[in-house]
Write an enzyme that holds these catalytic residues in place. Structure first.
Site, PDB file in Angstrom:
ATOM      1  N   SER A 161       6.663  14.800  23.371  1.00  0.00           N
ATOM      2  CA  SER A 161       7.354  14.147  22.263  1.00  0.00           C
ATOM      3  C   SER A 161       7.148  14.788  20.908  1.00  0.00           C
ATOM      4  CB  SER A 161       6.948  12.674  22.189  1.00  0.00           C
ATOM      5  OG  SER A 161       7.471  11.960  23.279  1.00  0.00           O
ATOM      6  N   LYS A 170       6.709   9.353  11.589  1.00  0.00           N
ATOM      7  CA  LYS A 170       7.368   8.753  12.755  1.00  0.00           C
ATOM      8  C   LYS A 170       7.210   7.231  12.703  1.00  0.00           C
ATOM      9  CE  LYS A 170       7.336   9.213  17.839  1.00  0.00           C
ATOM     10  NZ  LYS A 170       6.637   9.886  18.959  1.00  0.00           N
ATOM     11  N   SER A 227       9.942  11.803  21.760  1.00  0.00           N
ATOM     12  CA  SER A 227      10.328  10.661  20.956  1.00  0.00           C
ATOM     13  C   SER A 227      10.237  10.909  19.454  1.00  0.00           C
ATOM     14  CB  SER A 227       9.448   9.459  21.322  1.00  0.00           C
ATOM     15  OG  SER A 227       8.063   9.754  21.081  1.00  0.00           O
TER      16      SER A 227
END
Length: 484
Positions: free
Chosen positions: A182, A83, A158
């Site tokens: 997330s 990420k 996210s």
């Protein structure tokens, strides 16, 4: 060394554990496996926009070195993704914030380093929502990421780029973070496995933004993967204090392989009493509850009234943690006016996404009613104690992941503006600090992933993962998009 690319179903649907074993035995080379995933990335990323910066040549070089110098790392030579909000030396770390678009990390976050030490070969970094605080992975730096099952739908946020890449077969596993769902929402919307660890189990050091104070226990770093058998080894790699994250503590972990499903008590919670859940998700969760009952587990369908206040408990608890205001994060250290930024958005000169502006405004309004914050913080503490007591050391809860399968792009924003806080289902469990595994349960009639959250008491991560392993055998787990 052979540089042939193994057949797509063989490598792109295998677990990281299986690939690591194949590389170690010589059945595959790391270079072959890495090239196969890069080829898949070339195929899908133009549609998904999930990998926002590759390290193609470096990954190939790392894979070649893995073949030349066999190691004992758990995932030696196996590709993965990271990420973008995690510091990864030489790679961007904007976290979707326009003011950070030229930010390049000069070190590795703790979790990234632990993946590298385990022998993983990162292919690149993936898209997030702006400052990791919304459920659409969309920002002004990289744009929007699309769902591999239907490009008109969200991947969640996210860690949406991670969920999309793993689901599409472009990476066997990834690295996500979760302060309101997330890891779990992207895993759910993309039909793969994800694990939000117990609060304080895995350090979040090196990600941006980073939680502060009490909220360090609400923010979790964890794996997203296509096969359940990878969850536990990945978690073991990530777990343990690093001496920097003050919210992290040593914990004795159990062993999922030693869990007897028939000995578990299952708390089947169909909804929270406020946000209605679609019938296909209710049916999927009910099927899982019934299958657990048939396997000998004790299943009880319950409702807990305080859970209907999930969003209020989550938002108030974050407010009470007194971290850096979101409007200051929006300015990358300098406070900005959310109202002024919303006006800039309205005239076509945006610095921020709509939801970042809305969150900044909501934060300011919440600060004006401290009595409300205190009320819901206290309610959260009481609910946490109740859940811990109900779960004990042999209890598991089944709880919806969201109100519906992956919604169309923009629908979540419209529902939020109508005060339908659908992500309350995941957000609440961060404040409870429970370990939660997102488990896929096949596809619905529209070909969209179904799933359920499986939670356990704090420190009982192995129970949630054990149920995920069982459910994969029972329901099939991840369904590769190319097999639909």
């Amino acid at each position: 060394m052979s540089q042939k690319r193994p057949q797509l179903p063989e490598v792109l649907s295998a677990s990281a554990t299986r690939l690591a074993a194949g590389i170690k035995s010589g059945e595959y080379s790391s270079l072959e496996v890495t090239m196969a995933h890069q080829a898949r990335l070339d195929q899908v990323n133009p549609v998904l926009n999930a990998m926002v910066m590759e390290r193609r040549e470096k990954a190939l070089l790392q894979a070649s070195r893995s073949d030349a110098q066999p190691g004992d790392g758990t995932f030696h030579g196996v590709p993965c993704s990271i990420k973008e909000c995690f510091a990864f030396k030489g790679m961007p770390q904007s976290s979707g914030l326009l003011r950070r678009k030229d930010m390049i990390a000069d070190h590795n976050a703790t979790a990234v380093q632990r993946y590298l030490d385990a022998g993983a070969v990162p292919l690149g970094v993936s898209n997030t929502s702006e400052l990791c605080m919304w459920m659409e992975s969309d920002n002004l730096v990289y744009g929007r990421t699309n769902n591999p099952y239907d490009a008109s739908r969200t991947v969640g946020g996210s860690s949406g780029g991670e969920g999309a890449l793993v689901a599409a077969g472009a990476a066997p596993f990834g690295l996500g973070s979760d302060i309101g769902g997330s890891i779990r929402m992207p895993a759910f919307f993309n039909g793969v496995f994800g694990h939000k660890p117990s609060g304080g189990l895995v350090p979040g050091t090196g990600q941006h933004p980073i939680a502060e104070g009490k909220a360090l226990r609400y923010l979790s770093t964890g794996p997203i993967c296509r096969k359940a058998e990878d969850l536990w080894p990945l978690l073991r790699i990530l777990a343990g204090p690093d001496g920097q994250d003050s919210g992290c503590e040593p914990m004795e972990l159990g062993d999922p392989s030693q869990v007897d499903i028939s000995s578990l008590r299952i708390l089947h919670i169909p909804d929270n009493g406020r946000q209605p859940v679609s019938q296909d998700l209710r049916d999927a969760q009910s099927r899982m509850a019934q299958a657990l009952k048939a396997a000998g587990a004790q299943v009880e369908e319950i409702r807990i009234p305080a859970m209907k206040h999930g969003f209020d408990i989550w938002s108030s608890s974050l407010q009470d943690a007194n971290g850096t205001p979101f409007t200051t994060l929006m300015g990358d250290g300098e406070p900005v006016s959310a109202v002024m930024e919303l006006m800039r958005l309205g005239i076509g000169r945006p610095n921020h996404t709509l939801m970042a502006c809305m969150l900044g405004m909501t934060e300011s309004l919440t600060a004006l009613v401290p009595w409300r914050t205190r009320r819901f913080v206290q309610m959260g503490l009481e609910l946490k104690a109740e859940l811990e007591e109900r779960l004990g050391d042999d209890g598991v809860l089944l709880y919806p992941s969201y109100t519906m399968p992956a919604p169309k792009h923009g629908l979540a924003v419209r529902r939020q503006l109508r005060l339908s806080f659908d992500y309350a289902y995941t957000a609440l469990l961060n404040i409870m600090e429970l370990p939660v595994t997102q488990v896929p349960l096949g596809l619905n009639a529209q070909g969209l992933p179904l799933g359920v959250q499986v939670g356990a008491a704090h420190g009982q991560d192995h129970l949630a993962v054990a149920v995920a392993l069982w459910a994969e055998q029972e329901f099939g787990g991840w369904v590769p998009p190319w097999t639909r």
